[in-house]
Scaffold this motif. Structure first.
Motif, mmCIF file in Angstrom:
data_model
loop_
_atom_site.group_PDB
_atom_site.id
_atom_site.type_symbol
_atom_site.label_atom_id
_atom_site.label_comp_id
_atom_site.label_asym_id
_atom_site.label_seq_id
_atom_site.Cartn_x
_atom_site.Cartn_y
_atom_site.Cartn_z
ATOM 1 N N UNK A 181 10.876 -2.135 4.223
ATOM 2 C CA UNK A 181 11.435 -0.784 4.200
ATOM 3 C C UNK A 181 11.240 -0.135 2.831
ATOM 4 N N UNK A 182 11.179 -0.950 1.760
ATOM 5 C CA UNK A 182 10.832 -0.390 0.456
ATOM 6 C C UNK A 182 9.413 0.179 0.477
ATOM 7 N N UNK A 183 8.496 -0.553 1.098
ATOM 8 C CA UNK A 183 7.131 -0.046 1.231
ATOM 9 C C UNK A 183 7.075 1.238 2.024
ATOM 10 N N UNK A 184 7.817 1.293 3.123
ATOM 11 C CA UNK A 184 7.862 2.509 3.938
ATOM 12 C C UNK A 184 8.459 3.664 3.139
ATOM 13 N N UNK A 185 9.507 3.388 2.359
ATOM 14 C CA UNK A 185 10.120 4.431 1.542
ATOM 15 C C UNK A 185 9.160 4.996 0.515
ATOM 16 N N UNK A 186 8.386 4.138 -0.114
ATOM 17 C CA UNK A 186 7.395 4.613 -1.080
ATOM 18 C C UNK A 186 6.333 5.470 -0.409
ATOM 19 N N UNK A 187 5.910 5.069 0.789
ATOM 20 C CA UNK A 187 4.922 5.881 1.511
ATOM 21 C C UNK A 187 5.492 7.250 1.857
ATOM 22 N N UNK A 188 6.753 7.276 2.258
ATOM 23 C CA UNK A 188 7.391 8.561 2.580
ATOM 24 C C UNK A 188 7.509 9.433 1.329
ATOM 25 N N UNK A 189 7.748 8.792 0.200
ATOM 26 C CA UNK A 189 7.910 9.546 -1.050
ATOM 27 C C UNK A 189 6.636 10.300 -1.420
ATOM 28 N N UNK A 190 5.484 9.679 -1.184
ATOM 29 C CA UNK A 190 4.233 10.311 -1.619
ATOM 30 C C UNK A 190 3.571 11.145 -0.525
ATOM 31 N N UNK A 191 3.948 10.924 0.752
ATOM 32 C CA UNK A 191 3.285 11.663 1.841
ATOM 33 C C UNK A 191 4.213 12.624 2.569
ATOM 34 N N UNK A 192 5.517 12.369 2.550
ATOM 35 C CA UNK A 192 6.453 13.233 3.262
ATOM 36 C C UNK A 192 6.452 13.042 4.757
ATOM 37 N N UNK A 193 5.895 11.928 5.243
ATOM 38 C CA UNK A 193 5.854 11.678 6.687
ATOM 39 C C UNK A 193 6.082 10.199 6.962
ATOM 40 N N UNK A 194 6.578 9.915 8.169
ATOM 41 C CA UNK A 194 6.767 8.541 8.618
ATOM 42 C C UNK A 194 5.925 8.216 9.846
ATOM 43 N N UNK A 195 5.282 9.212 10.425
ATOM 44 C CA UNK A 195 4.433 8.995 11.593
ATOM 45 C C UNK A 195 3.184 8.223 11.164
ATOM 46 N N UNK A 196 2.875 7.137 11.879
ATOM 47 C CA UNK A 196 1.769 6.270 11.472
ATOM 48 C C UNK A 196 0.434 6.997 11.473
ATOM 49 N N UNK A 197 0.185 7.796 12.521
ATOM 50 C CA UNK A 197 -1.082 8.525 12.590
ATOM 51 C C UNK A 197 -1.177 9.556 11.472
ATOM 52 N N UNK A 198 -0.061 10.208 11.169
ATOM 53 C CA UNK A 198 -0.041 11.195 10.092
ATOM 54 C C UNK A 198 -0.219 10.516 8.734
ATOM 55 N N UNK A 199 0.401 9.350 8.567
ATOM 56 C CA UNK A 199 0.203 8.590 7.332
ATOM 57 C C UNK A 199 -1.269 8.242 7.126
ATOM 58 N N UNK A 200 -1.941 7.846 8.210
ATOM 59 C CA UNK A 200 -3.350 7.471 8.116
ATOM 60 C C UNK A 200 -4.208 8.639 7.646
ATOM 61 N N UNK A 201 -3.813 9.876 7.956
ATOM 62 C CA UNK A 201 -4.571 11.054 7.528
ATOM 63 C C UNK A 201 -4.263 11.444 6.086
ATOM 64 N N UNK A 202 -3.024 11.217 5.665
ATOM 65 C CA UNK A 202 -2.605 11.686 4.339
ATOM 66 C C UNK A 202 -2.846 10.675 3.217
ATOM 67 N N UNK A 203 -3.025 9.408 3.547
ATOM 68 C CA UNK A 203 -3.140 8.383 2.507
ATOM 69 C C UNK A 203 -4.494 8.327 1.803
ATOM 70 N N UNK A 204 -5.645 8.560 2.486
ATOM 71 C CA UNK A 204 -6.934 8.397 1.795
ATOM 72 C C UNK A 204 -7.059 9.131 0.457
#
Length: 496
Positions: A181-204
């Protein structure tokens, strides 16, 4: 038609709603009957989803008709459709077996509570698999984990060590969930989303961010604990050894597979195989640990007298095979991981079901206690041998198929030493499986042991369903390899 439109949410909602109902049902038989019905319902849902995905591609279901990333999405593709089938299929097969086993191992007045915890565990595993929301993965992971701790602790009626096993599982499971959940929180902090497909688009575009790299490390460490990757495996042997037979069957066949799925999902679809930080982590961390797990798990299994602990340590070795395929990161390696995820569920489900029958008849599962027992329980031990042959990887069993792909993956990399180590780990499995065969078939029965009968039909039939599936999918692996091929194409974009 309405059922087909909502089958994705019904897959999770029905067992979740059935759990509190189960508490209110009187006696022993009604809670079991409800749990059995729900398990078969989820299996039907899984078959429908897999057939729909095979025919028309991925399925998206938006809760409350709120589109992602604002709303929560359930998304089904080839990989999680297969995992849904594993979880619901094992549950549906195990529940007929459970009636006699649970009556023997669980206090009569606690059956309703036991099956409630079981339904919550089933809900959590299905929810983790089907959700397309990263935080919901954590929520469902905790639902399954908390109920699992309770299920393991119910083994205290036969062995008080189940309580310490459950406590160890709770502590390490909590650490793993916290890391995730710490990892998920960090991803939300930098992308503003929790949807897996949306994360895949915003992370590259953020691949060089230290925050994203830290998030990846937290996710890998958290799921490594949950799936019992060496050396994060300390909770597993005792949890499997001292839990009730049904719980061991269900957990060994499903729980670690769901965690492997989550790691696959994050590595190859959320972060993507082109994420530069993945390659060194897989090559220099996951791959060596996977090889050590293959060898060390088998070596320790050889020295076990308790058969449940023997096959629990074997599971650590088998998890090593799955993680090795993931770490090799080529088409054959990922195919091996997906296949072994399915095949190992069949093998371990059959093995622990057979040991549950042994526990029912003689009250122990040690090597010394099963001496000569194969002559009195021939059907049980024949099925147990089939599962053992699968662990070794004998041609004609499911274990051979996935190990063959794994060896091919190593050869394609030009790593012949690794291919030899895979074969050596399989040969180590010969030793501990032979120890069991020798004791049960070749050694004389203790003189003070009364003659016993084979397992009752309601336990024997589910056992042989899994045993025959070990052979069927070993001879005709068309379905599983087809699904695995679809998964690999999606993960690697058609590359290798």
């Amino acid at each position: 038609m309405a059922f087909l439109d909502h089958v994705a949410i019904l897959q999770v909602a029905v067992p979740l709603l059935a759990a509190p109902l189960c508490v209110m049902l009187p006696g022993r038989h009604l809670p079991w009957a409800l749990t059995l019905s729900v398990s078969w319902f989820t299996l039907i849902c899984s078959v429908v989803l897999l057939s729909e995905v095979s025919a028309g591609g991925s399925i998206a279901y938006h809760l409350g008709n709120w589109p992602p990333p604002i709303g929560i999405e359930y998304r089904v593709d080839a990989i999680n459709a297969l995992v849904l089938l594993v979880v619901s299929g094992i549950s549906a097969i195990a529940l007929p077996y459970a009636r006699t086993s649970v009556e023997h191992e669980i206090e009569p007045d606690k059956h309703g509570l036991f099956y409630t915890a079981y339904l919550l565990c089933l809900t959590g595993l299905l929810g983790v698999t089907i959700t397309g929301d990263a935080f919901n993965i954590f929520v469902f992971l905790e639902i399954s984990s908390l109920s699992t701790y309770v299920l393991v602790a119910t083994g205290a009626r036969l062995d008080r060590r189940a309580l310490s096993a459950a406590y160890t599982y709770l502590v390490l499971g909590t650490v793993g969930a916290t890391f995730f959940v710490l990892g998920v929180g960090l991803l939300y902090m930098v992308t503003g989303t929790l949807n897996l497909a949306d994360l895949a688009e915003r992370l590259p575009p953020l691949a060089e961010s230290r925050v994203v790299q830290a998030a990846f490390a937290f996710v890998v460490a958290g799921m490594g604990l949950k799936l019992a990757l060496f050396p994060l495996h300390a909770w597993l042997p005792n949890a499997y050894a001292y839990a009730p037979s049904l719980v061991t069957v269900f957990l060994a066949a499903t729980a670690t597979k769901v965690s492997v799925y989550v790691l696959l999902r994050f590595v190859y679809t959320v972060f993507g195989h082109e994420f530069a930080f993945i390659e060194p982590v897989l090559a220099w961390l996951v791959l060596p640990l996977a090889v050590i797990a293959m060898l060390a798990g088998s070596v320790v299994a050889i020295h076990q007298d308790n058969l449940k602990r023997m096959f629990a340590w074997s599971s650590i070795a088998q998890i090593g095979y799955m993680m090795l395929g993931l770490a090799l990161a080529n088409a054959s390696g990922l195919t091996a991981t997906v296949l072994h995820l399915f095949n190992h569920a069949l093998m371990k489900g059959a093995l622990f079901m057979a040991l549950g029958g042994v526990m029912l008849r003689i009250g122990a599962v040690s090597l010394t206690s099963v001496r000569g027992l194969a002559r009195e329980m021939p059907w049980t031990f024949a099925a147990l041998v089939i599962g053992g042959l699968g662990l070794i990887g004998v041609p004609g069993t499911v274990g051979f198929v996935s190990k063959w792909y794994l060896i091919l993956a190593a050869i394609e990399k030009g790593w012949w030493l690794l291919a030899l180590l895979i074969a050596a780990a399989s040969l180590l499995a010969v030793i501990y499986v032979w120890k069991l065969v020798e004791a049960a078939y070749l050694q004389p029965a203790p003189q003070d042991r009364e003659r016993v009968r084979d397992m009752p039909p309601d336990m024997l039939i589910p056992l042989w369903v899994l045993a025959l599936a070990n052979i069927w999918f070993g001879v005709d692996a068309g379905l599983t390899t087809s699904v695995a091929g679809t998964v690999v194409h999606a993960f690697l974009g058609g590359g290798s």
